[in-house]
Design an enzyme around this catalytic site. Structure first.
Site, PDB file in Angstrom:
ATOM      1  N   ARG A  71      -0.096  -1.425   8.390  1.00 10.90           N
ATOM      2  CA  ARG A  71       0.852  -1.417   8.929  1.00 10.90           C
ATOM      3  C   ARG A  71      -0.505  -1.919  10.604  1.00 10.90           C
ATOM      4  NH1 ARG A  71       2.561   2.695  10.180  1.00 10.90           N
ATOM      5  NH2 ARG A  71       4.530   2.727  10.978  1.00 10.90           N
TER       6      ARG A  71
ATOM      7  N   CYS B 262     -11.723  -8.773   4.139  1.00 11.93           N
ATOM      8  CA  CYS B 262     -12.412 -10.267   4.585  1.00 11.93           C
ATOM      9  C   CYS B 262     -11.517 -10.102   5.824  1.00 11.93           C
ATOM     10  CB  CYS B 262     -13.157 -10.954   3.405  1.00 11.93           C
ATOM     11  SG  CYS B 262     -13.639 -12.227   3.983  1.00 11.93           S
TER      12      CYS B 262
ATOM     13  N   TYR C 280       4.530   4.650   4.633  1.00  9.33           N
ATOM     14  CA  TYR C 280       3.732   3.770   4.357  1.00  9.33           C
ATOM     15  C   TYR C 280       2.659   3.094   4.184  1.00  9.33           C
ATOM     16  CZ  TYR C 280       9.436   3.576   5.347  1.00  9.33           C
ATOM     17  OH  TYR C 280      10.674   3.299   5.408  1.00  9.33           O
TER      18      TYR C 280
END
Length: 420
Positions: free
Chosen positions: A319, A350, A379
């Site tokens: 998020r 990465c 979420y």
């Protein structure tokens, strides 16, 4: 030494038992919110229904809890529907959403007798009718409409504006064509309308506008098509506290406003009040969850910032990268120590964008400390991925100070089990 306690459980002890990263979810908190829904909505207003928006967080155990609490559940995919089926969730209390349900998903829904299919477009209507005939069933549907409202939230979680992939637009009376076709279907029972104007909303003005627009639509289609609206699903989207001073508002802040507006508009327009349905998801589970991490690298860039690396990040919480979501966090094993540093919590992926929290005030941070990121119940697990081939964390449910594992930690073999 005092550690961060979350709903009766020592979070540091949880990490020793289950490892990190670790999702922790409080059943006590979820039950508090469900009780509030019953008392302040279902029992206060007759002819109402509350449905948990399962996309926020769904496991078999979560579905069992919602079932025990007496709420319905909304699903948006075959996988979510299958989860509900696996725990014998009452199918009459299942609402099936989605802007592009597959034929297989619709067939699963019709075959198992879901309570409502929320139809997004005319293509879907024709498929539902075809499959309903195949199984000789009458399928109850709602039409999702796009009321044309720009709600005050991140553009990626606005859903009720004119330019939206969701719902049937009200412009050019396109909805009239949909209603007319549905009324002509032998195996379709059109019950009414659904709207969802966005997520993480902290004010109720958008709901007032959406109800007024929909009430006028109800009046028009009654007069022009003879269609009587029996149900109005006003969606969810009620916001919670993530960071700063904004706090979660009580359910009644939203639902009292919606009900007052529905009753007022129906009275003014000479309409019978339909059943009113709400679909809270994040509001039920968001603040019920935290994520625990172990701190690894500590990289100080003199005069710039200090990056503190944790053993998770974007795969277990996308998020911040998706929505620039902001979180609060605490050093769980130093909860009472004075905050003397400002650090940035970096994930292990990465990706330069894999930052969980910018500029978090903390005590002196050391490798091996435990970080608890708050309000990750919604979420996070549901959007988790295996990016960089990182296994998904375990999920622990806590209740009355006791913990139980509800989702096992993934292994590298789990990641590769479907590969040939």
């Amino acid at each position: 030494m005092i550690n961060f306690n979350f709903y009766g459980c020592d979070t540091v002890e949880l990490t020793k038992k289950y490892g990190t990263p670790l999702y922790v979810v409080s059943e006590d908190y979820i039950k508090e919110r469900c009780k509030e829904i019953r008392q302040d909505f279902l029992e206060r207003y007759d002819n109402t229904m509350a449905v948990y928006a399962s996309k926020a967080f769904l496991t078999k155990e979560m579905a069992r809890i919602i079932k025990r609490e007496g709420l319905g559940i909304d699903v948006v995919s075959g996988g979510e529907l299958y989860t509900a089926i696996q725990v014998d969730f009452p199918m009459e209390k299942v609402f099936f959403h989605g802007n592009n349900k597959t034929i297989d998903e619709i067939e699963m829904a019709v075959k198992h007798g879901v309570g409502r299919i929320v139809v997004d477009n005319l293509y879907e209507l024709s498929i539902v009718e075809e499959i309903a005939k195949k199984y000789d069933k009458i399928v109850k549907i709602l039409f999702r409409i796009s009321p044309g409202i720009d709600s005050h939230t991140h553009k990626y979680i606005q859903t009720g504006q004119v330019d939206s992939k969701f719902g049937i637009p009200l412009s050019n009376k396109y909805i009239y064509k949909a209603i007319d076709e549905a009324m002509g279907c032998e195996n379709i029972d059109l019950r009414g309308f659904h709207f969802h104007i966005g997520s993480q909303l902290m004010e109720n003005e958008s709901y007032i506008k959406a109800v007024k627009i929909t009430a006028n639509l109800m009046k028009e289609v009654r007069e022009e098509l003879g269609f009587i609206t029996k149900e109005l699903n006003t969606g969810g989207g009620y916001g919670i506290h993530y960071s700063g001073d904004i706090k979660r508002k009580p359910l009644s802040y939203f639902t009292d406003t919606v009900m007052d507006e529905v009753k007022r508009n129906c009275k003014e327009l000479g309409l019978q009040r339909p059943m009113v349905i709400i679909e809270p998801g994040r509001w039920i589970v968001g603040e019920a969850g935290i994520t625990l991490y172990t701190i690894g690298s500590i990289k100080e860039i003199p005069g710039v910032r200090t990056y503190v690396g944790v053993d998770g990040g974007m795969p277990d919480n996308p998020r911040p990268a998706l929505y620039e979501a902001k979180y609060e966090g605490v050093i769980a094993n130093k909860i009472n120590e004075k905050k003397t540093e400002t650090v940035t919590i970096a994930g292990k992926c990465c990706e330069s964008g894999d930052i969980l929290i910018w500029d978090l005030e903390t005590p002196k941070v050391e490798t091996g400390d435990i970080l608890a990121v708050l309000a990750t119940g919604a979420y996070n697990y549901s959007m988790a991925s295996n990016y960089n081939r990182i296994p998904k964390p375990a999920v622990v449910m806590i209740s009355e100070g006791k913990d139980r594992l509800i989702v096992k930690r993934e292994t590298y073999d789990d990641i590769m089990k479907n590969e040939i």
